[in-house]
Design a protein around this motif. Structure first.
Motif, PDB file in Angstrom:
ATOM      1  N   TYR A   1      -5.172  29.439  25.980  1.00  0.00           N
ATOM      2  CA  TYR A   1      -3.724  29.612  25.791  1.00  0.00           C
ATOM      3  C   TYR A   1      -2.973  29.180  27.043  1.00  0.00           C
ATOM      4  CZ  TYR A   1      -3.609  31.975  21.257  1.00  0.00           C
ATOM      5  OH  TYR A   1      -3.677  32.264  19.921  1.00  0.00           O
TER       6      TYR A   1
ATOM      7  N   ILE B   1      -2.820  25.469  26.944  1.00  0.00           N
ATOM      8  CA  ILE B   1      -1.868  25.027  25.911  1.00  0.00           C
ATOM      9  C   ILE B   1      -0.440  25.151  26.437  1.00  0.00           C
ATOM     10  CG2 ILE B   1      -0.900  25.581  23.651  1.00  0.00           C
ATOM     11  CD1 ILE B   1      -3.721  26.431  22.784  1.00  0.00           C
TER      12      ILE B   1
ATOM     13  N   ILE C   1      -9.366  21.857  26.536  1.00  0.00           N
ATOM     14  CA  ILE C   1      -9.043  22.775  25.444  1.00  0.00           C
ATOM     15  C   ILE C   1     -10.074  22.638  24.325  1.00  0.00           C
ATOM     16  CG2 ILE C   1      -7.380  23.294  23.609  1.00  0.00           C
ATOM     17  CD1 ILE C   1      -5.142  22.557  25.612  1.00  0.00           C
TER      18      ILE C   1
ATOM     19  N   GLN D   1      -6.183  18.270  27.027  1.00  0.00           N
ATOM     20  CA  GLN D   1      -6.692  18.370  25.662  1.00  0.00           C
ATOM     21  C   GLN D   1      -8.226  18.433  25.614  1.00  0.00           C
ATOM     22  OE1 GLN D   1      -4.649  18.624  22.775  1.00  0.00           O
ATOM     23  NE2 GLN D   1      -6.678  19.347  22.094  1.00  0.00           N
TER      24      GLN D   1
END
Length: 491
Positions: free
Chosen positions: A456, A459, A474, A471
């Motif tokens: 999170y 993000i 993640i 990305q």
């Protein structure tokens, strides 16, 4: 095919060419020729027990010889359907008698009589009364539906069967699957489950004895209860029989809690094993006649042994079975002195109260020692964890039209704070005295929360900086998260 409290068949013979004494001698010899066990002999008759077979648990045969009439009765020892076995028993005895009658002269009869008199295994008996045989055959359970009707000597058993069936019908009417109820339905109707039972829902120790996991489970337990009820209730009486069912049922539920931390347990089988335990205890004493005792001990022992072995299959709560059986054995032996004095009502009442008090006290003691307090805390902690997870995951349900500012606000207000609170829940759980599987699961949940928090944060950073640079990292977090979810499913 007859259906009775114990299925039975009556037959009469007439004789003119032999004396009653000679006829009795030939009939006893005929019973022995059929490999029956002679339990007792009187001046005018005898009692015998047939051999066990694949078609029956064995039958009791009573033969009474009058001046020119032989009255014979074959009765099942608890088996509900006799499948014509009682009739075949008496027809076979008649054939053997007629065969001996045609082959044995006076000297042969004298020799048979001498041999029978010298047999020390046969107990002498009083003169057998022929009155009431026809009435007895007409009594008991007249048809299938009378299985559900309380009668003298068979009073508590049908009530328990009816109650189990009624609860199952109510479950079905409410929408519960009659073949394979789901866990939520079983818990709603009172099944035994350690996190809930140890959280103060002690009534589940009793209610679980009346909830069944599908119609076949119910039918098997109903038949087992019917069989043991027909045999045992006449010996114990109403109060003791009901007390034995409830006390051993509670103790079997307690055993299930002690040995199973995350098992949903339901069914009357624990209490039924308790009743078989009581009867096994009685069968190892002299409360029941010797020959009958041997045959019943074998049949009950086979039943219990088979079901205990079968209970080691996955999905069967054998801890409850063993707990019920052991508690039943203890209760049976404890009641032996009082069963020897059935006329002493005060003693009978005291034995029932003592059994209830000691049984419940023992259950409370076992549960206190069982370390279930932390198990009880686990369920509400997990409820909180699930609620926090749902709150944190709202970000993925936001509409595609949501702005970057709205995403950041959701992450800051509910996303990261909720995962941090969920992480605190796992840290608390880690301090509890829990089974290894629980702790292993909790460690995975802890790692899951940490990965979610880091994901999170990335993000949020990706949105603020308006870049795809994070990305790949993640995606790595998401892969690890998927692996944890898969591992959780395997525990």
């Amino acid at each position: 095919m007859a259906l009775g409290k114990s299925s039975q068949h009556l037959k009469e013979l007439t004789f003119t060419d032999r004396s009653p004494e000679d006829t009795l001698t030939l009939l006893i010899a005929a019973a022995k020729a059929m490999d029956w066990s002679i339990s007792s002999v009187a001046q005018n008759g005898f009692k015998a027990r047939t051999k066990m077979s694949l078609s029956s648990w064995s039958e009791d045969v009573t033969v009474v010889v009058e001046e020119q009439t032989v009255k014979m009765k074959s009765i099942c020892t608890g088996q509900i359907y006799d499948w014509g076995k009682n009739k075949r028993n008496l027809e076979g005895l008649q054939r053997e008698y007629e065969k001996l009658l045609s082959q044995t002269d006076t000297d042969g009869i004298v020799a048979l009589k001498a041999e029978q008199d010298s047999n020390e295994d046969i107990e002498p008996a009083e003169v057998m009364d022929t009155q009431g045989q026809e009435e007895e055959a007409a009594g008991g359970l007249k048809d299938f539906f009378s299985i559900f009707v309380p009668t003298e000597g068979y009073f508590i058993t049908p009530i328990l069967i009816n109650l189990n069936i009624l609860i199952f019908i109510l479950m079905a009417v409410s929408g519960v699957d009659i073949m394979l109820p789901d866990n939520e339905s079983l818990l709603d109707w009172g099944s035994n489950f350690k996190p809930l039972t140890m959280s103060g829902e002690w009534w589940r120790l009793v209610t679980s004895c009346f909830v069944h996991i599908g119609v076949f489970h119910l039918l098997m337990n109903a038949y087992a209860l019917l069989y043991i009820g027909i045999l045992l209730e006449p010996y114990l009486g109403k109060a003791r029989f009901l007390t034995a069912y409830l006390v051993t049922g509670i103790l079997s539920s307690t055993a299930s809690l002690y040995f199973n931390d995350f098992t949903i347990s339901a069914g009357a089988s624990g209490a039924i094993f308790g009743m078989y335990g009581v009867f096994l205890a009685m069968l190892t004493t002299k409360l029941i006649e010797k020959t009958e005792r041997k045959a019943l001990l074998l049949s009950i022992g086979v039943f219990v042994g088979y079901n205990l072995l079968n209970g080691f299959q996955e999905g069967i709560d054998n801890a409850a079975h063993i707990g019920g059986l052991v508690s039943g054995l203890v209760l049976g032996y404890a009641w032996v002195p009082t069963l020897k004095k059935p006329a002493d009502e005060r003693l009978q009442t005291t034995s029932v109260i003592a059994a209830a008090v000691v049984g419940l006290s023992f259950a409370a003691g076992v549960l206190t020692m069982g370390g279930g307090q932390d198990i009880a805390k686990f369920e509400p902690e997990m409820d909180q964890f699930i609620a926090l997870e749902e709150k944190a995951m709202v970000i993925f349900d936001m509409p595609a039209t949501a702005s970057n500012a709205e995403y950041i606000t959701e992450i800051d207000r509910n996303g990261i704070p909720s995962w941090e609170e969920a992480l605190e829940v796992t840290e608390r759980i880690a301090t509890y005295d829990l089974p290894e599987d629980y702790l292993k699961r909790n460690e995975l949940l802890k790692e899951y929360c940490q990965l979610r928090i880091e994901s999170y944060k990335l993000i949020r950073k990706m949105i603020v900086e308006d870049t795809d640079a994070y990305q790949e990292q993640i995606n790595e977090y998401n892969q690890r998260i998927d692996g944890i979810i898969s591992s959780l499913d395997d525990i």
